[in-house]
Write a protein that holds these residues in place. Structure first.
Motif, short mmCIF file in Angstrom:
data_model
loop_
_atom_site.label_atom_id
_atom_site.label_comp_id
_atom_site.label_asym_id
_atom_site.label_seq_id
_atom_site.Cartn_x
_atom_site.Cartn_y
_atom_site.Cartn_z
N LEU A 29 44.25 22.20 45.53
CA LEU A 29 44.46 22.84 44.23
C LEU A 29 43.75 24.20 44.18
N GLY A 30 42.51 24.23 44.63
CA GLY A 30 41.76 25.48 44.64
C GLY A 30 42.40 26.51 45.55
N ALA A 31 42.83 26.08 46.73
CA ALA A 31 43.46 26.99 47.69
C ALA A 31 44.76 27.56 47.12
N ALA A 32 45.59 26.69 46.55
CA ALA A 32 46.87 27.13 45.98
C ALA A 32 46.64 28.09 44.81
N THR A 33 45.64 27.80 43.98
CA THR A 33 45.35 28.66 42.84
C THR A 33 44.87 30.03 43.30
N LEU A 34 43.98 30.06 44.28
CA LEU A 34 43.48 31.35 44.77
C LEU A 34 44.60 32.18 45.41
N ASN A 48 33.48 42.28 49.17
CA ASN A 48 32.82 42.71 47.94
C ASN A 48 33.82 43.29 46.94
N LYS A 49 34.84 43.98 47.45
CA LYS A 49 35.87 44.53 46.56
C LYS A 49 36.69 43.40 45.94
N LEU A 50 36.95 42.36 46.72
CA LEU A 50 37.65 41.19 46.19
C LEU A 50 36.81 40.53 45.09
N ALA A 51 35.52 40.33 45.36
CA ALA A 51 34.63 39.72 44.36
C ALA A 51 34.57 40.57 43.10
N SER A 52 34.55 41.88 43.27
CA SER A 52 34.53 42.78 42.12
C SER A 52 35.83 42.68 41.33
N TRP A 53 36.95 42.62 42.03
CA TRP A 53 38.25 42.49 41.38
C TRP A 53 38.34 41.17 40.60
N LEU A 54 37.73 40.12 41.15
CA LEU A 54 37.73 38.83 40.47
C LEU A 54 36.79 38.80 39.27
N GLY A 55 35.86 39.75 39.21
CA GLY A 55 34.95 39.83 38.08
C GLY A 55 33.75 38.90 38.19
N ILE A 56 33.33 38.58 39.40
CA ILE A 56 32.16 37.69 39.57
C ILE A 56 30.97 38.44 40.14
N VAL A 57 30.92 39.74 39.87
CA VAL A 57 29.76 40.55 40.24
C VAL A 57 29.12 41.06 38.95
N PRO A 58 27.80 41.33 38.98
CA PRO A 58 27.14 41.76 37.74
C PRO A 58 27.45 43.22 37.38
N ARG A 75 36.30 40.96 35.11
CA ARG A 75 37.59 41.60 35.36
C ARG A 75 38.46 40.61 36.09
N GLY A 76 39.72 40.92 36.23
CA GLY A 76 40.59 40.10 37.05
C GLY A 76 41.02 38.80 36.39
N SER A 77 41.48 37.90 37.20
CA SER A 77 42.07 36.65 36.74
C SER A 77 41.02 35.66 36.26
N LYS A 78 41.19 35.18 35.04
CA LYS A 78 40.29 34.18 34.48
C LYS A 78 40.40 32.87 35.25
N ALA A 80 41.33 32.43 38.48
CA ALA A 80 40.73 32.55 39.81
C ALA A 80 39.21 32.50 39.71
N ARG A 81 38.66 33.14 38.69
CA ARG A 81 37.21 33.12 38.48
C ARG A 81 36.75 31.69 38.18
N TRP A 82 37.49 30.99 37.33
CA TRP A 82 37.14 29.62 36.98
C TRP A 82 37.19 28.70 38.20
N ILE A 83 38.25 28.82 39.00
CA ILE A 83 38.39 27.93 40.16
C ILE A 83 37.31 28.24 41.20
N LEU A 84 36.92 29.51 41.34
CA LEU A 84 35.84 29.86 42.27
C LEU A 84 34.51 29.26 41.82
N ILE A 85 34.26 29.23 40.53
CA ILE A 85 33.04 28.61 40.02
C ILE A 85 33.07 27.11 40.31
N GLN A 86 34.23 26.47 40.15
CA GLN A 86 34.36 25.04 40.46
C GLN A 86 34.15 24.78 41.95
N ILE A 87 34.69 25.66 42.78
CA ILE A 87 34.50 25.55 44.23
C ILE A 87 33.03 25.69 44.58
N ALA A 88 32.35 26.65 43.93
CA ALA A 88 30.92 26.86 44.19
C ALA A 88 30.11 25.63 43.79
#
Length: 183
Positions: A29-34, A48-58, A75-78, A80-88
């Motif tokens: 599910l996480g892979a398909a969502t990303l 780092n540019k990907l992380a910035s685009w996703l909005g998970i940098v300060p 910034r970016g997809s809410k 994708a940011r949510w699923i990355l937090i779940q993955i983390a």
């Protein structure tokens, strides 16, 4: 419906799905969502540019010598940011992994929530690297996804005090001999 999404993802993005699922904490599910939210990972010049685009940098506020990190940019997809937090969060619970060690180190200094976001940022950069270089994830501790980790059992010899003194005096004799030869 879920099965159709996974079938589509595996049919059209087979290699990316395999790479993403090999990362600790990432499921189908996480892979398909990303893949759906990010699209082509090669559009980004760095992780780092990907992380910035996703909005998970300060946010960074800087003026002269004063430097302040704020909240994440969001910034970016809410999704994708949510699923990355779940993955983390899933990766932080995996035993014997470098990602968990990173999380524990960060948690001591900045707290749980910020450490999870830092781990999500790290995972985003790792994912970018793996997909752009067409590599599978291997944890530095030697763990590969799907491989059973075997623990090494070391037998410790118990030595008596007399045996320990004999070994230590032998070491001193060798060291003393080397010092005399070098003079």
């Amino acid at each position: 419906m879920e099965r159709e999404i996974f079938n589509y993802a595996y049919r059209n993005h087979k290699r990316e799905m395999e790479i993403l699922v090999s990362v600790l904490g990432v499921g189908e599910l996480g892979a398909a969502t990303l893949i759906a939210e990010i699209g082509d990972f090669k559009d980004f010049s760095s992780g780092n540019k990907l992380a910035s685009w996703l909005g998970i940098v300060p946010n960074v506020y800087q003026s002269a010598d004063k430097y302040h990190n704020g909240r994440i940019t969001k910034r970016g997809s809410k999704e994708a940011r949510w699923i990355l937090i779940q993955i983390a969060q899933a990766a932080a619970r995996k035993k014997n992994s470098k990602l968990k060690e990173f999380f524990k180190r960060k948690k001591k200094s900045i707290g749980y929530a910020k450490a999870i976001v830092a781990l999500a940022t790290k995972i985003a950069t790792i994912i970018w690297h793996l997909i752009t270089n067409d590599e599978m994830y291997e944890d530095e501790t030697g763990y590969k996804m799907g491989e059973i980790q075997k623990r090494k059992i070391i037998e410790i010899e118990t030595l008596s005090i007399d045996e320990r003194i004999k070994i230590i005096s032998g070491i001193f004799a060798v060291v003393g001999k080397e010092k005399k030869e070098s003079m």
